[in-house]
Scaffold this motif. Sequence first.
Motif, PDB file in Angstrom:
ATOM      1  N   GLY A  92       0.815  -1.206   0.000  1.00 59.85           N
ATOM      2  CA  GLY A  92       0.000   0.000   0.000  1.00 59.85           C
ATOM      3  C   GLY A  92       0.849   1.255   0.000  1.00 59.85           C
ATOM      4  N   SER A  93       1.955   1.235   0.740  1.00 59.87           N
ATOM      5  CA  SER A  93       2.859   2.384   0.770  1.00 59.87           C
ATOM      6  C   SER A  93       3.498   2.607  -0.597  1.00 59.87           C
ATOM      7  N   ALA A  94       3.868   1.512  -1.265  1.00 57.15           N
ATOM      8  CA  ALA A  94       4.458   1.623  -2.603  1.00 57.15           C
ATOM      9  C   ALA A  94       3.454   2.215  -3.585  1.00 57.15           C
ATOM     10  N   ASN A  95       2.201   1.811  -3.477  1.00 54.64           N
ATOM     11  CA  ASN A  95       1.180   2.319  -4.374  1.00 54.64           C
ATOM     12  C   ASN A  95       0.919   3.803  -4.139  1.00 54.64           C
ATOM     13  N   ILE A  96       0.896   4.209  -2.871  1.00 57.25           N
ATOM     14  CA  ILE A  96       0.683   5.624  -2.546  1.00 57.25           C
ATOM     15  C   ILE A  96       1.849   6.476  -3.048  1.00 57.25           C
ATOM     16  N   LEU A  97       3.082   5.998  -2.814  1.00 56.56           N
ATOM     17  CA  LEU A  97       4.255   6.729  -3.274  1.00 56.56           C
ATOM     18  C   LEU A  97       4.268   6.822  -4.798  1.00 56.56           C
ATOM     19  N   TYR A  98       3.866   5.749  -5.465  1.00 62.11           N
ATOM     20  CA  TYR A  98       3.797   5.759  -6.925  1.00 62.11           C
ATOM     21  C   TYR A  98       2.840   6.829  -7.419  1.00 62.11           C
ATOM     22  N   ARG A  99       1.683   6.949  -6.797  1.00 53.67           N
ATOM     23  CA  ARG A  99       0.690   7.925  -7.233  1.00 53.67           C
ATOM     24  C   ARG A  99       1.133   9.357  -6.935  1.00 53.67           C
ATOM     25  N   LEU A 100       1.971   9.528  -5.923  1.00 53.89           N
ATOM     26  CA  LEU A 100       2.453  10.861  -5.590  1.00 53.89           C
ATOM     27  C   LEU A 100       3.650  11.279  -6.442  1.00 53.89           C
ATOM     28  N   ARG A 101       4.487  10.325  -6.826  1.00 59.24           N
ATOM     29  CA  ARG A 101       5.756  10.648  -7.467  1.00 59.24           C
ATOM     30  C   ARG A 101       5.865  10.193  -8.922  1.00 59.24           C
ATOM     31  N   ARG A 102       4.866   9.523  -9.463  1.00 64.05           N
ATOM     32  CA  ARG A 102       4.969   9.028 -10.832  1.00 64.05           C
ATOM     33  C   ARG A 102       5.095  10.195 -11.809  1.00 64.05           C
ATOM     34  N   PRO A 103       5.810   9.978 -12.918  1.00 61.17           N
ATOM     35  CA  PRO A 103       5.907  11.029 -13.949  1.00 61.17           C
ATOM     36  C   PRO A 103       4.535  11.395 -14.487  1.00 61.17           C
ATOM     37  N   PHE A 104       4.392  12.622 -14.955  1.00 63.42           N
ATOM     38  CA  PHE A 104       3.087  13.116 -15.399  1.00 63.42           C
ATOM     39  C   PHE A 104       2.518  12.293 -16.550  1.00 63.42           C
ATOM     40  N   VAL A 105       3.385  11.780 -17.427  1.00 63.96           N
ATOM     41  CA  VAL A 105       2.896  11.033 -18.593  1.00 63.96           C
ATOM     42  C   VAL A 105       2.123   9.775 -18.183  1.00 63.96           C
ATOM     43  N   PHE A 106       2.335   9.267 -16.968  1.00 62.76           N
ATOM     44  CA  PHE A 106       1.659   8.053 -16.530  1.00 62.76           C
ATOM     45  C   PHE A 106       0.181   8.306 -16.209  1.00 62.76           C
ATOM     46  N   LYS A 107      -0.211   9.562 -16.162  1.00 59.18           N
ATOM     47  CA  LYS A 107      -1.629   9.872 -16.025  1.00 59.18           C
ATOM     48  C   LYS A 107      -2.352   9.678 -17.350  1.00 59.18           C
ATOM     49  N   VAL A 108      -1.580   9.614 -18.431  1.00 57.49           N
ATOM     50  CA  VAL A 108      -2.136   9.352 -19.759  1.00 57.49           C
ATOM     51  C   VAL A 108      -2.046   7.882 -20.094  1.00 57.49           C
ATOM     52  N   GLY A 109      -0.885   7.271 -19.834  1.00 50.33           N
ATOM     53  CA  GLY A 109      -0.682   5.850 -20.109  1.00 50.33           C
ATOM     54  C   GLY A 109       0.504   5.333 -19.338  1.00 50.33           C
ATOM     55  N   THR A 110       0.447   4.063 -18.910  1.00 51.31           N
ATOM     56  CA  THR A 110       1.506   3.502 -18.080  1.00 51.31           C
ATOM     57  C   THR A 110       2.569   2.770 -18.891  1.00 51.31           C
ATOM     58  N   ASN A 111       2.430   2.759 -20.200  1.00 49.20           N
ATOM     59  CA  ASN A 111       3.476   2.226 -21.068  1.00 49.20           C
ATOM     60  C   ASN A 111       3.495   3.055 -22.350  1.00 49.20           C
ATOM     61  N   GLN A 112       4.531   2.859 -23.137  1.00 51.58           N
ATOM     62  CA  GLN A 112       4.722   3.706 -24.317  1.00 51.58           C
ATOM     63  C   GLN A 112       3.569   3.600 -25.297  1.00 51.58           C
ATOM     64  N   PHE A 113       3.122   2.384 -25.577  1.00 46.67           N
ATOM     65  CA  PHE A 113       2.048   2.199 -26.556  1.00 46.67           C
ATOM     66  C   PHE A 113       0.758   2.875 -26.090  1.00 46.67           C
ATOM     67  N   GLU A 114       0.386   2.651 -24.844  1.00 50.33           N
ATOM     68  CA  GLU A 114      -0.849   3.228 -24.307  1.00 50.33           C
ATOM     69  C   GLU A 114      -0.777   4.751 -24.300  1.00 50.33           C
ATOM     70  N   TYR A 115       0.368   5.281 -23.918  1.00 51.97           N
ATOM     71  CA  TYR A 115       0.532   6.734 -23.873  1.00 51.97           C
ATOM     72  C   TYR A 115       0.416   7.346 -25.264  1.00 51.97           C
ATOM     73  N   VAL A 116       1.110   6.770 -26.239  1.00 56.19           N
ATOM     74  CA  VAL A 116       1.107   7.323 -27.591  1.00 56.19           C
ATOM     75  C   VAL A 116      -0.290   7.290 -28.200  1.00 56.19           C
ATOM     76  N   GLU A 117      -0.986   6.161 -28.065  1.00 55.82           N
ATOM     77  CA  GLU A 117      -2.311   6.038 -28.664  1.00 55.82           C
ATOM     78  C   GLU A 117      -3.310   7.003 -28.041  1.00 55.82           C
ATOM     79  N   ARG A 118      -3.274   7.149 -26.731  1.00 53.31           N
ATOM     80  CA  ARG A 118      -4.202   8.077 -26.068  1.00 53.31           C
ATOM     81  C   ARG A 118      -3.851   9.523 -26.378  1.00 53.31           C
ATOM     82  N   ALA A 119      -2.560   9.821 -26.426  1.00 55.13           N
ATOM     83  CA  ALA A 119      -2.135  11.187 -26.728  1.00 55.13           C
ATOM     84  C   ALA A 119      -2.529  11.585 -28.143  1.00 55.13           C
TER      85      ALA A 119
END
Length: 237
Positions: A92-119
């Motif tokens: 749970g701590s890892a998940n909370i830290l991930y949501r606080l510190r993840r790069p902004f692009v991960f709000k669009v997609g968590t991998n390159q393919f998902e990010y590019v297609e959604r963008a």
Amino acid sequence: MSQLTHNWKNYWQMRWSIFSYNYGWSDYVFLFDGWIAKCSMAVPVVGYLILFNDSISQHLSFNTLANENILKFGASPTTRLKLIYFGLIFLGSANILYRLRRPFVFKVGTNQFEYVERALKHFTVSAYIDIHGEIRTEGHHTLHGKYYDSEYDSFLNLALGEKDGRKQRNEATVDWSGARSKYEGLLRSMLIENFFRNNIKKRMSLTICLILSLAGYLLLLVPSADLFVKILVVTLR
């Protein structure tokens, strides 16, 4: 022997160089953002009530299935429950830290393919202007960032309109849909470069997330392994 040692050293140096260059969030996000990690965020609330309730912990044994009242090795039911509790706390701590510190692009997609297609589907021209500015200011990290400025300018002329003699955009020539279609290859290159650039940021936070999540999964594995061994011993007997 010295030549063999030298070759192995070069091999591992090359492997480390490749790993350190590509060390990013997308390869490990499944560890600290899976369904177990997401559900474990509720543990500090409900888990506390279970862990410190003696009437519940005393009944969490497997005397019928694993003969725990006869076997004299392994973890006790209470110990297993504590390991599960703290394992979920770490996840749970890892998940909370991930949501606080993840790069902004991960709000669009968590991998390159998902990010590019959604963008490609949702980004406006202003987003590409910002991405282009960052690439040209900070330099490119991949070959995808080595596109020609002349091609980018042609994309803007179609997306925003041609410039007249006074450097004003002619809105009559704007064709955003046509610009996305005609210059899709350019836009994909910009997005791939942008995802890679952000994916390798905040590596210290990524490392902490990895340590917390791996510790959590290890603590969850111990009770399962303990119970498995006990059932195996009883079955073989």
